[in-house]
Design a protein around this motif. Structure first.
Motif, short mmCIF file in Angstrom:
data_model
loop_
_atom_site.label_atom_id
_atom_site.label_comp_id
_atom_site.label_asym_id
_atom_site.label_seq_id
_atom_site.Cartn_x
_atom_site.Cartn_y
_atom_site.Cartn_z
N THR A 1 1.00 -1.05 -0.01
CA THR A 1 0.16 -0.22 0.11
C THR A 1 1.03 1.39 -0.18
N ASN A 2 2.33 1.19 0.13
CA ASN A 2 2.71 2.00 -0.23
C ASN A 2 2.94 2.59 -1.78
N LEU A 3 2.48 3.99 -1.93
CA LEU A 3 1.77 4.86 -2.88
C LEU A 3 2.58 4.85 -3.59
N SER A 4 4.53 4.89 -3.59
CA SER A 4 5.82 5.25 -3.81
C SER A 4 6.03 4.42 -4.61
N SER A 5 5.64 3.02 -4.50
CA SER A 5 6.84 1.74 -4.14
C SER A 5 6.15 1.33 -5.86
N ALA A 6 7.57 0.41 -6.25
CA ALA A 6 7.50 0.65 -8.12
C ALA A 6 6.37 -0.92 -8.19
N PHE A 7 6.17 -1.39 -6.43
CA PHE A 7 5.71 -2.85 -6.73
C PHE A 7 3.81 -2.21 -5.89
N ARG A 8 3.95 -1.14 -6.25
CA ARG A 8 2.77 -0.60 -5.49
C ARG A 8 1.04 -1.79 -5.64
N ASP A 9 0.46 -1.98 -4.51
CA ASP A 9 -0.65 -2.56 -5.04
C ASP A 9 0.09 -4.36 -5.66
N ASN A 10 0.75 -4.54 -5.54
CA ASN A 10 0.85 -6.55 -5.39
C ASN A 10 0.92 -6.70 -4.19
N VAL A 11 0.00 -8.00 -4.40
CA VAL A 11 -0.75 -8.78 -3.14
C VAL A 11 0.38 -9.37 -3.75
N GLY B 1 7.80 -3.21 3.56
CA GLY B 1 8.04 -2.53 3.76
C GLY B 1 7.74 -0.71 3.19
N PRO B 2 8.53 0.57 3.44
CA PRO B 2 7.96 1.30 3.20
C PRO B 2 8.74 1.36 1.63
N ASN B 3 8.96 0.76 1.33
CA ASN B 3 9.77 1.61 -0.18
C ASN B 3 9.57 0.16 -0.98
N GLY B 4 8.61 -0.94 -0.87
CA GLY B 4 8.14 -1.87 -1.32
C GLY B 4 8.98 -3.45 -1.08
N GLU B 5 9.90 -3.17 -0.21
CA GLU B 5 10.09 -4.67 0.37
C GLU B 5 9.69 -5.61 1.18
N VAL B 6 10.06 -6.58 0.65
CA VAL B 6 8.67 -8.02 1.64
C VAL B 6 9.66 -9.30 1.54
N TYR B 7 9.12 -8.87 2.94
CA TYR B 7 9.38 -10.03 4.24
C TYR B 7 8.18 -10.96 4.38
N ALA B 8 8.46 -11.61 5.65
CA ALA B 8 8.03 -12.91 5.30
C ALA B 8 8.88 -13.58 6.77
N PHE C 1 12.65 -15.96 9.07
CA PHE C 1 12.98 -15.15 7.83
C PHE C 1 13.41 -15.13 6.45
N ASN C 2 13.02 -13.89 5.45
CA ASN C 2 13.38 -14.41 4.45
C ASN C 2 12.57 -12.79 4.22
N ARG C 3 13.36 -12.02 3.10
CA ARG C 3 13.57 -11.20 2.27
C ARG C 3 13.01 -10.75 0.74
N SER C 4 12.76 -9.69 0.17
CA SER C 4 12.93 -9.91 -1.67
C SER C 4 12.83 -8.30 -1.50
N PHE C 5 13.83 -7.80 -2.73
CA PHE C 5 13.59 -6.43 -2.56
C PHE C 5 13.20 -6.44 -4.23
N ALA D 1 6.00 -3.99 9.14
CA ALA D 1 7.25 -2.97 9.41
C ALA D 1 6.43 -2.26 9.52
N ASP D 2 7.35 -0.59 10.19
CA ASP D 2 7.08 0.93 10.21
C ASP D 2 7.11 1.19 8.49
N ARG D 3 6.28 1.55 8.06
CA ARG D 3 5.76 2.52 6.94
C ARG D 3 6.22 3.94 7.18
N SER D 4 6.52 4.54 8.08
CA SER D 4 5.47 5.82 8.74
C SER D 4 6.46 6.72 8.20
N ASN D 5 6.83 8.40 8.15
CA ASN D 5 7.43 9.39 8.20
C ASN D 5 8.46 9.47 9.15
#
Length: 496
Positions: A197-207, A257-264, A276-280, A319-323
């Motif tokens: 749900t990050n408006l500036s993410s390159a992956f915005r609205d990915n599910v 995450g706040p920049n479209g990082e994906v965590y699990a 834990f694992n992650r994708s950028f 994740a903290d997606r605030s400013n």
């Protein structure tokens, strides 16, 4: 003759004992208790209301219908925070139940989720394990497991379901069913869903969807991850735990995450860790699995408040997606043994380097004298304020002397280090999933499922919504329902 009449009706107490024994002997799928209930007793046809209007107040009865409901989840639309949606398991009926509110959680409506056609002669299928997420376009996605079985023939298979609503959860006209497994080597279990749900993410609205396909110990199972770039119409699937490992894990949760990082994160049963694992790259590829924390309880634990189903151990992360000053900080929570080795408690850890390293675990609940259990935590980070919020079941108000009675408590932290104390009591009445005013066994309690496997919390712009399984009204007369009793209901409350 109806399916319900064709089946042998078993006693509630004998079922509860069998369920407890099964849970301690092997890692059966967590939807197994509902399967046993439906197999023995059949399915109720419709969700009859226990009263003509919902109960509105500090604690709101969301479900307000026949039969037990348990295992709850809640989310909200960050583009319209008055739109809140939830879900739960229906134990006596086949479909999942969805709930929606357009006024910030004061009033609710309910709806059944779609199921695919059953498989085989006399086939039946049911849903389990609710999870929901909004994207930034107002689409609401509801994920769940579908279990296929036949009377006398056992399990025919399992698959994932993601239903989509465009009206805030009032209706779900379509669902995507995928990743079917016959169960020959594994069963699908415990999916959780998230959206970017990050408006500036390159992956915005990915599910994103994560679940385990490990029941039975199949090395081809493990933790599965699915991504959709077309609003849930299709999903691509990969495995994100160690592909050469034993494949014995459960309760995976994706978060963004706040920049479209994906965590699990998930419970690695074999290693006895929170993994834990992650994708950028928007969930296309993942790194090497790592460890958030070691733990003491491997899979579940039979504490008195949930001794029949047993409390599942799972991570709840965000994740903290605030400013704010901690933007990008990751937070994970889980239940484990307290320092006395007898009770259970809630622990958290955080990471400031995208999960490369994690802080030492910290307790979040009040330090009380006496024997108190805490379990089934849920964590939500406010995307506006950055506050970290947690709700959980707690037995501190028990009057039985046996730690049977629970309340939902809430705490928050500005940084994930210092937690609000005293914790805030959310429930206005305690629940007891062991007995009814000393009567045991009690026909108003669904012993096979009790609280289910988790409760829920969502926080946004200084307001949190908690949702939980509640049995305060379990003995209320409910004419026309199977037991003529209200049994377990879904409750919610708004916390400001």
């Amino acid at each position: 003759m109806s399916f319900r009449n064709r089946l042998v009706i078993a006693g509630l107490f004998s079922f509860a004992l069998a369920s407890a024994q099964n849970n301690t002997s092997s890692f059966t799928p967590r939807w197994w208790a509902k399967y046993q209930t439906l197999l023995r007793n059949g399915a109720d046809a419709a969700a009859g209301l226990t009263s003509s209007a919902p109960v509105v107040g500090p604690n709101v009865d969301v479900s307000n219908e026949c039969g037990p409901q348990s295992e709850t989840f809640i989310t909200l639309n960050t583009r319209n925070a008055s739109s809140v949606a939830g879900g739960s398991n229906e134990i006596f009926r086949l479909p999942m139940r969805g709930y929606s509110s357009r006024d910030g959680g004061a009033n609710w409506t309910g709806v059944d989720l779609p199921l695919p056609p059953a498989i085989g002669t006399n086939g039946i299928d049911f849903g389990s394990d609710p999870s929901l997420a909004f994207d930034t376009r107002g689409n609401l996605f509801y994920s769940y497991i579908v279990v296929f079985f036949s009377a006398g023939k056992g399990i025919n298979g399992t698959e994932l379901a993601v239903a989509r609503s465009t009206d805030g959860g009032k209706t779900y006209p379509s669902a995507n069913f995928f990743s079917f497994s016959s169960g020959q080597d594994h069963f699908n279990d415990k999916p959780m869903i998230a959206a970017d749900t990050n408006l500036s993410s390159a992956f915005r609205d990915n599910v994103y969807l994560a679940w385990d396909a490990a029941s039975g110990g199949s090395t081809s199972g493990g933790i599965r991850f699915a991504r959709s770039t077309d609003h849930g119409a299709s999903f691509s699937i990969t495995r994100i735990d160690n592909p050469s490992g034993p494949g014995v894990s459960i309760a995976a949760i994706p978060f963004v995450g706040p920049n479209g990082e994906v965590y699990a994160a998930w419970n690695d049963i074999a290693a006895n860790t929170i993994a834990f694992n992650r994708s950028f790259d928007g969930g296309v590829t993942f790194g090497t699995p790592s460890v958030i924390a070691n733990k003491s309880i491997q899979f579940d634990i039979g504490i008195p408040a949930i001794s029949f189903r047993r409390a599942l151990i799972y991570p709840s992360c965000d994740a903290d997606r605030s400013n704010g000053p901690h933007r990008g900080r990751l937070h994970c929570s889980w239940t484990d043994l307290a320092s006395n080795g007898v009770n259970t408690d809630i622990f958290t850890a955080f990471s400031d380097d995208k999960g490369s390293t994690w802080s030492a675990p910290r307790r979040v609940a009040d330090n009380l004298t006496g024997s108190v259990d805490r379990f089934y935590q849920w964590l939500s980070v406010d995307a506006v304020s950055g506050e970290v919020n947690i709700s959980f079941y707690d037995t501190r108000n028990d009057t039985t002397g046996q730690r049977f009675q629970t309340d939902v408590y809430f705490t928050r932290s500005a940084d994930g280090i210092n937690w609000l104390s005293p914790n805030t009591r959310v429930t206005t009445a305690s629940s007891n999933e062991h007995d009814c005013n000393g009567v045991f066994p009690c026909s108003a309690i669904d012993y096979g499922n009790q609280y289910g496997d988790y409760e829920g919390l969502v926080s946004f712009n200084g307001i949190s919504h908690a949702i939980w399984t509640d049995s305060r009204d379990q003995l209320n007369f409910a004419p026309g329902c199977r037991t003529n009793l209200a049994m377990e209901e879904v409750f919610t409350a708004t916390i400001r």
